[in-house]
Design a protein around this motif. Structure first.
Motif, mmCIF file in Angstrom:
data_model
loop_
_atom_site.group_PDB
_atom_site.id
_atom_site.type_symbol
_atom_site.label_atom_id
_atom_site.label_comp_id
_atom_site.label_asym_id
_atom_site.label_seq_id
_atom_site.Cartn_x
_atom_site.Cartn_y
_atom_site.Cartn_z
ATOM 1 N N SER A 182 0.811 -1.207 0.000
ATOM 2 C CA SER A 182 0.000 0.000 0.000
ATOM 3 C C SER A 182 0.848 1.263 0.000
ATOM 4 O O SER A 182 0.411 2.311 -0.448
ATOM 5 N N LYS B 215 -8.727 -2.429 10.996
ATOM 6 C CA LYS B 215 -7.712 -3.253 10.349
ATOM 7 C C LYS B 215 -6.432 -3.279 11.199
ATOM 8 O O LYS B 215 -5.816 -4.318 11.393
ATOM 9 N N GLU B 216 -6.081 -2.073 11.748
ATOM 10 C CA GLU B 216 -4.875 -2.014 12.586
ATOM 11 C C GLU B 216 -5.028 -2.892 13.822
ATOM 12 O O GLU B 216 -4.120 -3.613 14.212
ATOM 13 N N LEU C 155 -16.370 -3.812 0.607
ATOM 14 C CA LEU C 155 -15.470 -4.361 1.630
ATOM 15 C C LEU C 155 -16.260 -5.130 2.685
ATOM 16 O O LEU C 155 -15.861 -6.216 3.103
ATOM 17 N N HIS D 186 -5.168 -2.522 -3.569
ATOM 18 C CA HIS D 186 -5.499 -1.482 -2.610
ATOM 19 C C HIS D 186 -6.655 -0.666 -3.155
ATOM 20 O O HIS D 186 -6.453 0.268 -3.927
ATOM 21 N N ARG E 136 -6.936 -5.504 14.129
ATOM 22 C CA ARG E 136 -6.876 -6.912 13.707
ATOM 23 C C ARG E 136 -5.427 -7.342 13.461
ATOM 24 O O ARG E 136 -4.992 -8.401 13.889
ATOM 25 N N ASP E 137 -4.641 -6.454 12.787
ATOM 26 C CA ASP E 137 -3.242 -6.791 12.512
ATOM 27 C C ASP E 137 -2.465 -6.978 13.810
ATOM 28 O O ASP E 137 -1.637 -7.865 13.927
ATOM 29 N N ARG F 62 -16.216 -9.175 3.623
ATOM 30 C CA ARG F 62 -15.917 -9.665 4.979
ATOM 31 C C ARG F 62 -17.116 -10.382 5.597
ATOM 32 O O ARG F 62 -17.262 -10.430 6.828
ATOM 33 N N ARG G 118 -3.342 -10.209 15.385
ATOM 34 C CA ARG G 118 -2.701 -11.326 14.663
ATOM 35 C C ARG G 118 -1.252 -11.480 15.098
ATOM 36 O O ARG G 118 -0.748 -12.571 15.270
ATOM 37 N N LEU H 217 -12.558 1.896 9.290
ATOM 38 C CA LEU H 217 -12.079 0.648 8.701
ATOM 39 C C LEU H 217 -10.569 0.479 8.923
ATOM 40 O O LEU H 217 -10.097 -0.608 9.257
ATOM 41 N N THR H 218 -9.833 1.574 8.759
ATOM 42 C CA THR H 218 -8.375 1.515 8.950
ATOM 43 C C THR H 218 -8.054 1.154 10.396
ATOM 44 O O THR H 218 -7.193 0.316 10.664
#
Ligand code: B12
Ligand code: SF4
Length: 479
Positions: free
Chosen positions: A27, A470-471, A430, A416, A473-474, A434, A477, A466-467
């Motif tokens: 990205s 996502k952060e 999106l 992206h 979730r990352d 999901r 992980r 959303l960002t």
């Protein structure tokens, strides 16, 4: 490049392969300069590796044009060795290629490269090599194309000898020998199975002419462009790989032409594959060719993952893309795939970010996707106007693609989405991808809700949320 290497080696010519993976986050790629990607120490090491060569070949896709141009300039500044570019991008833009490289290979490269190297080594005139354009003493020699290779079985298997193969190590300045073990580490496992997959092609060419795709089809008009390897040839390659690279536990046929074969050929292929190879497999297919009978043979032989291009549900966009596949045909293919849901997991490709599409077109696509039974994966791609394609020419003519934007689009990560602005309906795509419940998606695409929510400030906010998600979730992980 592995095939090119094997081909010239068979003619007795030495070849060294150097792999330069792009470790930049995809990205952030559009913001990065080649100078930031390649340190001067890395460039010096590359120059060392190329210094004893008679010819340096570079293969790349459009997204790496700026990187290839930068590396070529650095190599040519230090070495008195000619550079040749090849691949889809240089074939689409040979004049551009010759403003950096000394030669450019247009179309298939095996025979052209071997003949060129043979003549160079023998001190003979090589300026008439078919498929190759040369820049020499300020003039450009444009040679015609030679015919396509008709029998694909004459092409050797890709060069997995790991002799004289190097790879740039991460983002460091080092180029290390690429061993079989290191290669295994580099190959990402298939999600969600976790199996490492061996990737190969069983055919060359394609019978379609999607307006966003650059294939060699037009250049080779009048010739048989779609060609298949023999079943025996494919099995021999796979058996060899199973013996030498034992970490591969799955096969991915990268081409989507397998379903085009007649049902009886597929039955025989599947039976032989099961007996001689037996690894789980994945491949793609066009909705026009996928049916339950063909699927049953493949699934029986180990097909566990299938990719299918849907691209759009809008009639207007189908015409624009030259992909006039009726919704009914798409839905039939989806139903056939769903029939095997216990062993086969589908992934459907969809193109978004198309400036020629209105909200109505996007809603048509969303409505079509809502009819797909779950489970499935929806993969969103951002439309790129790639050089040499009909859509590229149209976008240039319509003033949508300026020269400056062209560079950005080439460097743009096509995974992206919302690269052309944060659109409310991209956000809905999106959510759908999901697995958000369908009734909620239906509500989000009602006329009234679109009217209410499709506003720049709200879109900005939605994508921020959303960002952040996502952060989180990352981070989870990583933990
Ligand atoms: C199979 C395929 C894939 C496979 C395999 C990709 C691959 N590396 O080949 C998969 C599914 C992984 C894939 C992914 C992507 N793909 Co794709 N893919 C194709 C497809 C359908 C066939 C490619 C093919 O047959 N390769 C087989 C080899 C034999 O052909 P070749 O690569 O052209 O190489 C020959 C010549 O070009 C020449 N040559 C090549 N390099 C060099 C170098 C030298 C020095 C010389 C002398 C000659 C030479 O000799 C080779 C042998 O004859 C083409 C469309 C088409 N019909 O051609 C798109 C295509 C290559 N893909 C494309 C794109 C954009 C992608 C993705 C970026 C998509 C995405 N959004 O992620 C990724 C990129 C992945 C990557 N880094 O490779 C574009 C590239 C366009 C461009 N101008 O860059 C194409 C042309 C489709 C399009 N939209 O126009 N793809
Ligand atoms: S996108 Fe796929 S189906 Fe369409 S022309 Fe290109 S290779 Fe063929």
């Amino acid at each position: 490049v592995r095939i090119l290497s094997a081909y010239v080696k068979r003619k007795g010519i030495k070849a060294r392969l150097i792999f330069i993976p792009d470790f930049q986050s995809r990205s952030s790629k559009s913001q990065s300069n080649p100078e930031d990607i390649y340190s001067s120490a890395a460039i010096n090491r590359l120059i060392d590796l190329c210094s004893d060569s008679s010819l340096i070949g570079i293969s790349f896709h459009s997204a790496d044009f700026q990187n290839a141009a930068y590396l070529t300039t650095c190599l040519k500044a230090k070495l008195n060795v000619p550079v040749i570019w090849g691949g889809k991008h240089p074939s689409a833009k040979p004049e551009q290629a010759l403003s950096y490289a000394d030669m450019v290979c247009i179309g298939e490269g095996e025979e052209a490269l071997s003949e060129l190297l043979g003549n160079m080594e023998g001190g003979q005139d090589y300026f008439h090599t078919r498929n190759i354009w040369f820049k020499h003493n300020g003039t450009i020699t444009k040679n015609p194309l030679r015919p396509l290779i008709e029998d694909l079985d004459v092409i050797p298997f890709p060069d997995y000898s790991f002799k004289d193969h190097f790879i740039r190590e991460g983002e460091t300045d080092q180029f290390v020998p690429l061993t079989a073990e290191l290669f295994g580490k580099h190959m990402p496992p298939e999600s969600p199975t976790g199996l490492k997959r061996y990737e190969t092609l069983i055919s060359r060419g394609c019978p379609f002419s999607c307006s966003y795709c650059f294939s060699f089809r037009k250049m080779y008009a009048g010739q048989k462009y779609l060609r298949f390897r023999s079943m025996e040839n494919v099995m021999q390659e796979l058996a060899l790989i199973q013996e030498s690279l034992t970490y591969f536990k799955m096969v991915w046929f990268l081409d989507d032409n397998l379903f085009m074969l007649p049902a009886e050929t597929i039955r025989k292929f599947s039976q032989t594959y099961k007996e001689r190879i037996g690894l789980p497999m994945a491949f793609a297919g066009n909705p026009k060719d996928i049916n339950r009978e063909k699927l049953s043979y493949f699934v029986e032989a180990g097909l566990i993952r299938i990719h299918m291009g849907v691209q759009t549900g809008s009639q207007k966009t189908k015409t624009l893309y030259h992909r006039e596949i009726p919704d009914e045909t798409i839905l039939n293919a989806v139903q056939s795939i769903h029939h095997f849901k216990d062993s086969l997991f589908p992934s459907y490709d969809v193109i978004v970010d198309n400036p020629y599409e209105s909200n109505e077109d996007l809603v048509d696509t969303l409505r079509l996707l809502l009819k797909f039974p779950r489970p499935h994966h929806i993969k969103l791609f951002s439309l790129g106007f790639l050089p040499g394609t009909e859509l590229y020419e149209k976008a240039k003519e319509d003033g949508i693609l300026s020269d400056e934007e062209e560079l950005g689009i080439c460097a743009r990560d096509l995974h992206h989405i919302h690269s052309r602005g944060k659109k409310y309906l991209n956000f809905v795509f999106l959510l759908l991808s999901r697995n958000v419940p369908k009734p909620f998606i239906r509500m989000l695409i009602s006329r009234y809700v679109i009217f209410l929510l499709d506003r720049p400030l709200i879109n900005e906010l939605l994508f921020k949320v959303l960002t952040v998600l996502k952060e989180i979730r990352d981070k989870e992980r990583k933990i």
